[in-house]
Design an enzyme around this catalytic site. Structure first.
Site, short mmCIF file in Angstrom:
data_model
loop_
_atom_site.label_atom_id
_atom_site.label_comp_id
_atom_site.label_asym_id
_atom_site.label_seq_id
_atom_site.Cartn_x
_atom_site.Cartn_y
_atom_site.Cartn_z
N PRO A 51 -6.15 -17.95 -18.26
CA PRO A 51 -7.62 -17.29 -18.14
C PRO A 51 -8.60 -18.24 -19.22
O PRO A 51 -9.65 -18.23 -18.78
CB PRO A 51 -7.51 -16.03 -18.51
CG PRO A 51 -6.18 -15.74 -19.45
CD PRO A 51 -5.23 -17.01 -18.74
N LEU A 52 -7.84 -18.89 -20.26
CA LEU A 52 -8.80 -19.65 -21.17
C LEU A 52 -8.38 -21.10 -21.01
O LEU A 52 -8.70 -22.01 -21.90
CB LEU A 52 -8.29 -19.00 -22.28
CG LEU A 52 -8.87 -17.65 -22.77
CD1 LEU A 52 -8.59 -17.26 -24.10
CD2 LEU A 52 -10.61 -17.54 -22.75
N TYR A 62 -3.80 -16.21 -14.71
CA TYR A 62 -3.07 -16.69 -15.82
C TYR A 62 -3.71 -18.20 -15.80
O TYR A 62 -4.72 -18.50 -15.38
CB TYR A 62 -1.38 -17.48 -15.42
CG TYR A 62 -1.19 -18.23 -14.24
CD1 TYR A 62 -1.24 -19.61 -14.66
CD2 TYR A 62 -0.38 -17.73 -13.01
CE1 TYR A 62 -1.02 -20.52 -13.61
CE2 TYR A 62 -0.24 -18.61 -11.97
CZ TYR A 62 -0.31 -20.28 -12.47
OH TYR A 62 -0.11 -21.05 -11.65
N SER A 85 3.60 -14.48 -7.05
CA SER A 85 2.91 -15.22 -8.15
C SER A 85 3.12 -16.63 -7.36
O SER A 85 3.91 -17.00 -6.74
CB SER A 85 3.47 -15.34 -9.30
OG SER A 85 2.84 -16.18 -10.26
N ASN A 86 1.88 -17.33 -7.47
CA ASN A 86 1.79 -18.56 -7.10
C ASN A 86 1.89 -18.84 -5.45
O ASN A 86 2.25 -19.90 -5.06
CB ASN A 86 2.59 -19.59 -7.74
CG ASN A 86 2.70 -19.69 -9.07
OD1 ASN A 86 1.56 -20.05 -9.40
ND2 ASN A 86 3.45 -19.02 -9.85
N LYS A 91 -12.55 -23.39 -29.28
CA LYS A 91 -11.94 -24.04 -30.37
C LYS A 91 -11.56 -25.63 -30.46
O LYS A 91 -11.00 -26.12 -31.49
CB LYS A 91 -10.88 -23.11 -30.78
CG LYS A 91 -9.76 -23.32 -29.74
CD LYS A 91 -8.53 -22.42 -30.07
CE LYS A 91 -7.26 -22.52 -29.03
NZ LYS A 91 -6.13 -21.55 -29.37
N TYR A 120 10.45 -18.56 -19.17
CA TYR A 120 9.88 -18.76 -20.53
C TYR A 120 11.11 -18.68 -21.48
O TYR A 120 11.59 -17.78 -21.92
CB TYR A 120 8.88 -17.63 -20.99
CG TYR A 120 7.85 -17.31 -20.24
CD1 TYR A 120 7.26 -18.54 -19.13
CD2 TYR A 120 7.05 -16.20 -20.20
CE1 TYR A 120 6.31 -18.13 -18.35
CE2 TYR A 120 5.96 -15.83 -19.27
CZ TYR A 120 5.70 -17.17 -18.25
OH TYR A 120 4.47 -16.69 -17.61
N GLN A 178 -0.21 -12.59 -9.09
CA GLN A 178 -0.66 -13.55 -10.31
C GLN A 178 -0.98 -14.85 -9.70
O GLN A 178 -0.31 -15.39 -8.99
CB GLN A 178 0.29 -13.38 -11.34
CG GLN A 178 -0.16 -13.92 -12.51
CD GLN A 178 0.81 -13.85 -13.88
OE1 GLN A 178 1.06 -14.55 -14.62
NE2 GLN A 178 1.30 -12.55 -13.96
#
Length: 313
Positions: A207-208, A205, A157-158, A216, A59, A177
């Site tokens: 999640p939305l 990850y 993860s992954n 929105k 990141y 994750q």
């Protein structure tokens, strides 16, 4: 009363609602990020009892870890914060390769410790699997770092189900994750059941679904960031997904909360999922995510949501 949940078999206890920090210094993921706003997201989380922060080397790269570390040091409550970070990406010139070798992971942990300005990392993940390293050897390197106190818990993860099983050969994995949300339920086939059986916490990850499940978006919206390449955001599929979200809005309205609170609360009813790391772009969203903990879903609610987003055979 403070809500805390245990991560796997570790000694880490966290608020089930954490903060995903890929928008904190994640300049390679989102355009035009304001670093001061990013730091304020972390401050707001910690000051509102969110004690679980999820970051990663990639990141930024590196910048998210640096900003998270600055805020935690500034607030002076390191022992009250559970920091998760991840490594596996290695730069060879302009190329990025994935490396799970024990030597690289050891160096990666040391570099993350420096950026985070701390002498231990609470949860360290192998971010992506490489093609060559035996996964139990990679995890063995992390166990050695755990033995000397540089990390407190081990995650991957992954990983595919086979890679996860190999990595967990000696029962050392605390957390997995992976991508999981109501639009992508593939993890329900094998990985979630394996995690439940082996007391591994599964942390989803997206999640939305990069905001699609937050209620929105409208059908005329377009995107210029990582969302523009995601299948969920394409054409008729995008419209169909928004129609499903409107059905969730009916449940949210009945309970006096917002769409994401219902979605996130549903995940916490699923086997092996006991923590979530929704991201945020402003401090109000950080606080708003906590309303999830006030939502009580009935069995009927849980089944209705499952039916709206029924996974494809």
């Amino acid at each position: 009363m403070t809500v805390r949940t245990q991560l796997g078999n570790s000694d880490l206890y966290i608020n089930p609602i954490g903060l995903g920090t890929n928008a904190v210094g994640g300049h390679n993921l989102y355009p035009n990020l304001d670093e001061e706003v990013g730091k304020d997201l972390v401050r707001t989380a910690i000051k509102n009892d969110i004690n679980f922060l999820d970051t990663a080397f990639i990141y930024g790269p590196e910048r998210s870890e640096e900003l998270v570390g600055q805020v935690v040091k500034e607030l002076g409550n390191r022992e009250d914060v559970v920091i998760a970070t991840k490594g596996a990406h290695k730069f060879n010139g302009d190329d990025v390769v994935i490396d799970n070798s024990p030597a690289f992971l050891t160096k990666a942990v040391e570099a993350s410790l420096t950026r985070l300005q701390t002498d231990y990392i609470d949860l360290y993940y192998i971010h992506f699997p490489d093609e060559d390293t035996p996964k139990d050897e990679a995890v063995g390197a992390l166990q050695e770092l755990k033995d000397v106190g540089k990390i407190r818990a081990i995650g991957v993860s992954n990983f595919s189900i086979d890679q996860l099983k190999e990595a967990n050969k000696n029962g050392l994995i605390d957390v997995y994750q992976g991508e999981y949300n109501l639009l992508n339920r593939e993890a329900e086939n094998e990985i979630l059941p394996y995690c439940k059986e082996n007391n591994i916490s599964f942390i989803p990850y997206f999640p939305l679904a990069s905001g699609l499940l937050a209620g929105k978006y409208t059908k005329d919206m377009t995107f210029d960031d990582l969302r523009k390449d995601m299948p969920h955001f394409q054409g008729r599929q995008f419209e169909h997904n928004l129609d499903k979200v409107e059905q969730i809005r009916e449940i949210a309205d009945d309970k006096g909360v917002d769409v994401p609170h219902i979605v996130l609360a549903w995940y916490l009813t699923q086997p092996a999922i006991n923590a979530l790391i929704p991201g945020a772009k402003n401090p109000d969203q950080v606080i708003n995510n906590l309303k999830t903990l006030d939502v009580t879903l009935t069995e009927h609610d849980i089944e209705r949501i499952d039916g709206i987003f029924k996974k494809q055979a």
